[in-house]
Design a protein around this motif. Structure first.
Motif, PDB file in Angstrom:
ATOM      1  N   LEU A 154      -8.662 -67.814  49.929  1.00  0.00           N
ATOM      2  CA  LEU A 154      -9.222 -67.214  49.050  1.00  0.00           C
ATOM      3  C   LEU A 154     -10.478 -68.176  48.467  1.00  0.00           C
ATOM      4  N   SER A 155     -11.618 -67.250  47.936  1.00  0.00           N
ATOM      5  CA  SER A 155     -12.698 -68.153  47.467  1.00  0.00           C
ATOM      6  C   SER A 155     -12.223 -68.422  46.091  1.00  0.00           C
ATOM      7  N   GLY A 156     -12.931 -69.110  45.279  1.00  0.00           N
ATOM      8  CA  GLY A 156     -12.673 -69.947  44.152  1.00  0.00           C
ATOM      9  C   GLY A 156     -12.456 -68.893  42.923  1.00  0.00           C
ATOM     10  N   GLY A 157     -13.299 -68.015  42.965  1.00  0.00           N
ATOM     11  CA  GLY A 157     -13.003 -66.717  41.985  1.00  0.00           C
ATOM     12  C   GLY A 157     -12.041 -65.938  42.290  1.00  0.00           C
ATOM     13  N   GLN A 158     -11.643 -65.668  43.562  1.00  0.00           N
ATOM     14  CA  GLN A 158     -10.630 -64.980  43.858  1.00  0.00           C
ATOM     15  C   GLN A 158      -9.001 -65.729  43.490  1.00  0.00           C
ATOM     16  N   LYS A 159      -9.273 -66.979  43.834  1.00  0.00           N
ATOM     17  CA  LYS A 159      -8.218 -67.910  43.250  1.00  0.00           C
ATOM     18  C   LYS A 159      -7.864 -67.613  41.805  1.00  0.00           C
ATOM     19  N   VAL A 184     -17.262 -69.602  38.678  1.00  0.00           N
ATOM     20  CA  VAL A 184     -17.114 -68.298  39.524  1.00  0.00           C
ATOM     21  C   VAL A 184     -18.348 -67.494  39.438  1.00  0.00           C
ATOM     22  N   ASN A 185     -18.609 -66.974  40.384  1.00  0.00           N
ATOM     23  CA  ASN A 185     -19.853 -66.524  40.569  1.00  0.00           C
ATOM     24  C   ASN A 185     -20.094 -65.428  39.260  1.00  0.00           C
ATOM     25  N   PRO A 186     -21.350 -65.269  38.891  1.00  0.00           N
ATOM     26  CA  PRO A 186     -21.840 -64.103  37.557  1.00  0.00           C
ATOM     27  C   PRO A 186     -21.341 -62.884  37.718  1.00  0.00           C
ATOM     28  N   LYS A 187     -21.242 -62.313  38.850  1.00  0.00           N
ATOM     29  CA  LYS A 187     -20.771 -60.984  39.023  1.00  0.00           C
ATOM     30  C   LYS A 187     -19.221 -60.817  38.656  1.00  0.00           C
ATOM     31  N   LEU A 188     -18.465 -61.863  39.290  1.00  0.00           N
ATOM     32  CA  LEU A 188     -17.158 -61.723  39.093  1.00  0.00           C
ATOM     33  C   LEU A 188     -16.812 -62.211  37.632  1.00  0.00           C
ATOM     34  N   ALA A 189     -17.601 -63.122  37.255  1.00  0.00           N
ATOM     35  CA  ALA A 189     -17.137 -63.468  35.666  1.00  0.00           C
ATOM     36  C   ALA A 189     -17.517 -62.107  34.960  1.00  0.00           C
ATOM     37  N   GLU A 190     -18.426 -61.283  35.116  1.00  0.00           N
ATOM     38  CA  GLU A 190     -18.464 -60.127  34.398  1.00  0.00           C
ATOM     39  C   GLU A 190     -17.077 -59.584  34.498  1.00  0.00           C
ATOM     40  N   ILE A 195     -11.525 -57.745  32.489  1.00  0.00           N
ATOM     41  CA  ILE A 195     -10.073 -57.849  32.629  1.00  0.00           C
ATOM     42  C   ILE A 195      -9.540 -58.312  31.540  1.00  0.00           C
ATOM     43  N   ILE A 196     -10.018 -59.587  31.130  1.00  0.00           N
ATOM     44  CA  ILE A 196      -9.523 -60.248  29.820  1.00  0.00           C
ATOM     45  C   ILE A 196      -9.521 -59.307  28.630  1.00  0.00           C
ATOM     46  N   ASN A 212     -18.442 -71.380  28.827  1.00  0.00           N
ATOM     47  CA  ASN A 212     -19.471 -70.282  28.824  1.00  0.00           C
ATOM     48  C   ASN A 212     -19.467 -69.528  27.430  1.00  0.00           C
ATOM     49  N   ILE A 213     -20.359 -70.118  26.788  1.00  0.00           N
ATOM     50  CA  ILE A 213     -20.670 -69.808  25.332  1.00  0.00           C
ATOM     51  C   ILE A 213     -21.122 -68.183  25.331  1.00  0.00           C
ATOM     52  N   GLU A 214     -21.890 -67.774  26.034  1.00  0.00           N
ATOM     53  CA  GLU A 214     -22.132 -66.229  25.923  1.00  0.00           C
ATOM     54  C   GLU A 214     -21.284 -65.392  26.118  1.00  0.00           C
ATOM     55  N   ALA A 215     -20.177 -66.019  27.088  1.00  0.00           N
ATOM     56  CA  ALA A 215     -19.131 -64.911  27.319  1.00  0.00           C
ATOM     57  C   ALA A 215     -18.175 -64.861  26.211  1.00  0.00           C
ATOM     58  N   VAL A 216     -17.998 -66.233  25.712  1.00  0.00           N
ATOM     59  CA  VAL A 216     -17.129 -66.340  24.488  1.00  0.00           C
ATOM     60  C   VAL A 216     -17.704 -65.814  23.508  1.00  0.00           C
ATOM     61  N   MET A 217     -19.004 -65.794  22.956  1.00  0.00           N
ATOM     62  CA  MET A 217     -19.291 -64.838  22.005  1.00  0.00           C
ATOM     63  C   MET A 217     -19.100 -63.551  22.132  1.00  0.00           C
ATOM     64  N   LYS A 218     -19.312 -63.073  23.327  1.00  0.00           N
ATOM     65  CA  LYS A 218     -19.332 -61.565  23.647  1.00  0.00           C
ATOM     66  C   LYS A 218     -17.906 -60.990  23.443  1.00  0.00           C
ATOM     67  N   ILE A 219     -16.625 -61.701  23.646  1.00  0.00           N
ATOM     68  CA  ILE A 219     -15.491 -60.909  23.800  1.00  0.00           C
ATOM     69  C   ILE A 219     -14.558 -61.346  22.591  1.00  0.00           C
ATOM     70  N   SER A 220     -14.872 -62.644  22.188  1.00  0.00           N
ATOM     71  CA  SER A 220     -13.703 -63.175  21.288  1.00  0.00           C
ATOM     72  C   SER A 220     -13.929 -62.413  20.098  1.00  0.00           C
ATOM     73  N   GLU A 221     -12.714 -62.427  19.117  1.00  0.00           N
ATOM     74  CA  GLU A 221     -12.673 -61.849  18.012  1.00  0.00           C
ATOM     75  C   GLU A 221     -12.689 -63.308  16.880  1.00  0.00           C
ATOM     76  N   ARG A 222     -12.329 -64.312  17.443  1.00  0.00           N
ATOM     77  CA  ARG A 222     -12.443 -65.258  16.676  1.00  0.00           C
ATOM     78  C   ARG A 222     -12.414 -66.685  17.592  1.00  0.00           C
ATOM     79  N   VAL A 223     -13.322 -67.663  16.883  1.00  0.00           N
ATOM     80  CA  VAL A 223     -13.646 -68.781  17.743  1.00  0.00           C
ATOM     81  C   VAL A 223     -13.066 -70.041  16.825  1.00  0.00           C
ATOM     82  N   VAL A 224     -12.415 -70.907  17.827  1.00  0.00           N
ATOM     83  CA  VAL A 224     -12.119 -72.236  17.119  1.00  0.00           C
ATOM     84  C   VAL A 224     -12.733 -73.272  17.879  1.00  0.00           C
ATOM     85  N   VAL A 225     -13.383 -74.011  16.979  1.00  0.00           N
ATOM     86  CA  VAL A 225     -14.033 -75.338  17.461  1.00  0.00           C
ATOM     87  C   VAL A 225     -13.485 -76.659  17.516  1.00  0.00           C
ATOM     88  N   LEU A 226     -13.283 -77.399  18.485  1.00  0.00           N
ATOM     89  CA  LEU A 226     -12.893 -78.624  18.465  1.00  0.00           C
ATOM     90  C   LEU A 226     -13.832 -79.666  18.738  1.00  0.00           C
TER      91      LEU A 226
END
Lengths: 256, 351, 305
Positions: A154-159, A184-190, A195-196, A212-226
């Motif tokens: 499998l490709s990295g994304g498929q794995k 993961v390539n951008p398309k698969l990341a979407e 799915i998540i 990937n901060i953009e992705a995090v900000m888009k779907i997270s309800e809560r963000v914890v920063v360490l």
């Protein structure tokens, strides 16, 4: 006693002299999609390792559903319904995609030596159902065409997809996703994000370490920063984004 | 299609090997053939056990000789035998099958013991631990002379098995000047192989076999999915060790006497060579691997005695080991999947 | 027990030198070299061949006559030839395997095949019988409170000096530092401008020279036999493990301790009448260490499970 599903108390872990994790108090609520972010070496993966039992803490306690799981073995924690993935994808390379999923979905008694020697019809039926289930998961993840390929082909994304599929086939309560979008390539990341998001909507509690901060900000309800093992911010994505400490420690460094 | 070519080649090579025995031996080729087939059966059985460890579960076991040793020693000590310098005779004993059963179980339990380090140690460390543990076993057996006969070994135990030898065998061998006791041992070892293979074929295709393969691939992932990888590894250790224990029993009866020197690390390496030749992870690979291996060994011995006229016995045996070493290297480098191993499931990229 | 201490120190110095060699190689290449024992034997066999009296047909098949060169020169040539042999192994066998990305496990099995192969070539062509270097018998003398022959005492001192040289070499020379860097990082990326292939080649050569030296020591103290290296291989593993895998200093001390332990254990009360089992105790210690303190006495905590 509380509405928190996972509770971390006074958790400490260091390697040599280096503090990897040092968290006083951190709770995760049921049914929430939380992202854990922070610069490299902030202790995100170590926190996952501690929660899932893959590393032993120097100090502190971890509760899951009000049960103390601090000293529990990883497989016992997983059996309680908390399943993790790994930063470096760990698929079973020389097994087929279908086998990967069926193994993940199989019950303890179905795997037993005794049942396997006796080869009862019960097991056969169970395996048939399991295969159907695995095929459904593959369909959901859009990898059904790879069913009989060896996982290493499998490709990295498929794995990444396969690993995710393996984690959800048993319908866990909590998913710990360690950098699900890395490499993961951008398309698969979407697709993966969607799915998540869907899994979260189905009621699965999700903790996700992701760069990937953009992705995090888009779907997270809560963000914890360490940062350097310690908790420096915790809140809704927008809040965190504007938090001065975070900007200094993390975003300010120009890291991504 | 590809699969069938692999099989065809393997069977042709095996037939050719057996033909070689007839072609190269003017006198008593049949006796030589049956002698080597007996060894092939015993070592093949041991290699099948090793394949459970390495091929199926990825456990780097280099202590196989000790499993064979435990099986042999426990069994023989439970039946009538003579042991030690004075040949002290023990006349009473358990029923033969029960003794073998306990011997196999003991080997299994020794497998469990040796498997315990596998809980914590990865590949190369496990190799060192298992080979060291096997040496400890051998040194202790040699040291505990009052029980095991020490360097003097155990003798006079063959009757327990030979009294069950069927008459038809006698009739068959008398026509060809063969050794009936050896043929009886060989026959039983091949029957055991068939029996064990039937069970293993069930198991490897079962959910249990799938779980072992998952352990072989990635233990962390197995644990993350709620499976007890430690227990799976221990089960594998026990099953493979039990099979090796049975092979050890046959080995003892084939020799007719039991010596500690039989269980040196070289025995383990023989079994490894057979497993690799037959194909790591291939169920029936060890059968063919073992036959071909023993034809090579047996013909080498003869060739060696022709080339090295004034060599002593130890040195003549050296020739076969030169070949075994070379075989292991060449296979590992050029054909690690052996005769019947699956290329796709090669354990090559294991770190 | 004091009697055994001298023997222990002597066995210890052999194992110690050999353990450092094994540990260096493992640290840099991650190869568990089961053929290490055969390189040890090579040092002794070559030295025997060079230094043996010309008219003695001591070697197998009576085809080769020893050359009768002075012992010291023979030993030096022996060590150098071991280095050449190690270098050839790397160039002809292990480098191609590495380039073909053959996994560690497969390489380990290859070294086992190699070990069996070479060892029995020795049996065939070199020493079928147990033999000794052509050295005069010596009377034991007392050093402090330990008794040993002057020659063995010199071996002990020479061994210690070699250790110090290795230590200085690893600490202060460019290539020594590079070897440590490769070992510590576990990465074979080019370090400090030295090509990693060259570092590995150099490691093979130096490891093999040390192994050859250990073999010559062993042959002086005991004798020459075809399987002399294999007989102590597991003890060498034990020494390496005890000191801490991947630390040269640890391997030195670990090897020494294992040697002392094996010999002194003979004098322990519960070992009375069980001298045959002395190696078993050392091996058991190794297993326990691996299980409960895998980093050894001096090693950094390293993930080995």
């Amino acid at each position: 006693m509380s509405n928190s599903l996972i509770r971390v108390n006074n958790l400490k872990k260091s390697f040599g002299g280096l503090k990897a994790v040092d968290i006083d108090d951190l709770n995760f609520k049921s049914n929430e999609l939380t992202s854990i972010i922070g610069p490299n070496g902030a202790g995100k993966t170590t926190l996952f390792d501690l929660i899932s039992g893959f590393q032993e803490e120097d100090n502190g306690e971890i509760f899951y559903k009000d049960k103390n799981i601090t000293k529990s073995q990883p497989y016992k924690i997983a059996r309680l319904g908390m399943v993790r993935t790994f930063q470096l994808t760990k698929v079973f390379d020389r097994m087929t995609v279908l086998e990967n999923l069926m193994f993940a979905g199989s019950s303890i008694s179905n795997d037993s030596l005794l049942q396997s020697i006796m080869k009862l019809s019960k097991q056969k039926k169970y395996e048939e159902l399991l295969q159907e289930e695995a095929i459904n998961v593959m369909k959901d993840l859009n990898i059904e065409q790879m069913s009989s390929s060896y996982a290493r082909e499998l490709s990295g994304g498929q794995k990444k997809l396969l690993e995710l599929g393996r984690s959800i086939i048993k319908k866990p309560d909590v998913l710990l996703l360690d950098e699900p979008l890395a490499g993961v390539n951008p398309k698969l990341a979407e697709d993966l994000l969607e799915i998540i998001q869907n899994l979260s909507n189905q009621g699965i509690t999700i903790l996700m370490v992701e760069h990937n901060i953009e992705a995090v900000m888009k779907i997270s309800e809560r963000v914890v920063v360490l940062a350097e093992g310690a908790l420096i911010a915790d809140g809704a994505p927008q809040e965190v984004r504007e938090n001065q400490k975070v900007i200094e420690a993390y975003l300010g460094t120009g890291d991504e | 299609m590809k699969l069938s070519i692999k099989w065809l080649v393997t069977i042709l090579i095996t037939i050719f090997s057996i033909y070689l025995v007839f072609a190269l031996n003017d006198e008593g080729p049949l006796r030589i053939l049956f002698n080597l087939l007996t060894f092939a059966g015993i070592y093949g059985l041991a290699a099948i056990g090793l394949n459970v460890h390495f091929g199926l579960t990825g456990l780097l076991n280099f202590g196989h000789a000790s499993f064979m040793g435990v099986g042999a020693y426990v069994t023989l000590l439970l039946i009538p035998h003579a042991a030690g310098r004075e040949g002290e005779i023990t006349e009473s004993g358990l029923p033969f099958l029960l003794a073998v059963f306990i011997g196999v179980i003991a080997a299994s339990l020794f497998g469990l013991l040796l498997g315990l380090p596998a809980i914590r140690l990865r590949g190369d460390y496990l190799a060192i631990v298992t080979i060291a543990a096997a040496e400890i076993f051998r040194l202790l057996v040699r040291d505990l002379e009052s029980i095991t006969g020490g360097v003097y070994g155990i003798i006079n135990f063959s009757d327990s098995l030979q009294k069950y030898r069927p008459i038809f065998l006698e009739n068959f061998v008398s026509n060809y000047e063969l050794n009936p006791s050896q043929i009886w041992v060989g026959l039983l070892s091949w029957i055991s192989i068939l029996f064990v293979l039937l069970i293993l074929r069930r198991l490897t295709n079962s959910p249990w076999g799938r779980a072992l393969r998952a352990v072989r691939e990635d233990e962390d992932a197995v644990r993350a999915l709620g499976k007890n990888a430690v227990w799976l590894k221990l089960q594998s250790f026990m099953l493979g060790a039990g099979i090796a224990g049975l092979a050890g029993v046959f080995l003892a009866f084939n020799y007719g006497s039991l010596q500690t020197t039989t269980f040196v690390p070289l025995l383990t390496f023989y079994v490894w060579a057979i497993m690799i030749l037959g194909g790591v992870g291939s169920l029936s690979g060890p059968i063919f691997g073992s036959i071909i291996f023993w034809v090579i060994i047996s013909e080498t011995d003869k060739l060696a005695s022709l080339i090295f006229e004034n060599a002593n016995g130890q040195q003549l045996a050296g020739v076969r080991f030169v070949l075994v070493g070379l075989l292991i290297m060449i296979l590992m480098i050029f054909r690690p999947s052996g005769l019947l191993g699956k290329k796709e499931e090669l354990l090559l990229n294991v770190k | 027990m004091i009697d055994q201490l001298g023997n222990g120190l002597l066995l210890g110095i052999i194992i110690s030198v050999a353990s450092v060699a094994l540990s260096l190689l493992y640290g840099v290449t991650r190869i568990v070299n089961f053929a290490h024992g055969e390189i040890i034997a090579l040092g002794a066999i070559v030295t025997l061949f060079l230094s043996g009296p010309v008219d003695s047909k001591i070697l197998f098949l009576e085809r080769f006559s020893p050359l009768g060169i002075s012992f010291a020169v023979s030993a030096i040539i022996g060590v150098i030839l071991c280095g050449v042999f190690g270098g050839l192994l790397e160039l002809l066998l292990f480098r191609p395997l590495r380039k073909a990305e053959v996994g560690n496990i497969a390489v380990l099995v290859v070294t086992i095949g190699l070990s069996i192969f070479i060892r029995h070539l020795y049996l065939l062509f070199a020493t079928g019988r147990v033999q000794n270097f052509p050295l005069d018998l010596e009377r034991r003398q007392t050093y402090l409170f330990i008794e040993m022959t002057p020659r063995n005492f010199k071996v002990l001192i020479a061994g210690l000096i070699v250790m110090i040289i290795i230590g200085l070499f690893l600490t202060f020379t460019r290539i020594g530092k590079a070897m440590r860097a490769v070992r510590d990082s576990g990465e074979l990326a080019s370090v400090s401008g030295i090509n990693s292939d060259n570092i590995i080649l150099f490691t093979w050569i130096s490891s093999s020279m040390l192994a050859g030296l250990a073999g010559i020591f062993q042959a002086i103290i005991n004798d020459v036999r075809y399987n002399m290296g294999f007989l102590i291989l597991l003890l060498i593993f034990a020494g390496t493990v005890l000191g801490g895998i991947g630390t040269s200093f640890g391997a030195m001390v670990g090897g020494l301790l294992i040697g002392i332990f094996v010999q002194v254990s003979v004098a322990l009360p519960f070992m009375e009448g069980h001298t045959e089992a002395k190696n078993a105790v050392a091996l058991a210690i190794m297993i326990l260490i691996l299980l409960f303190r895998p980093q050894g006495i001096f090693g950094q905590k390293e993930r080995i499970s």
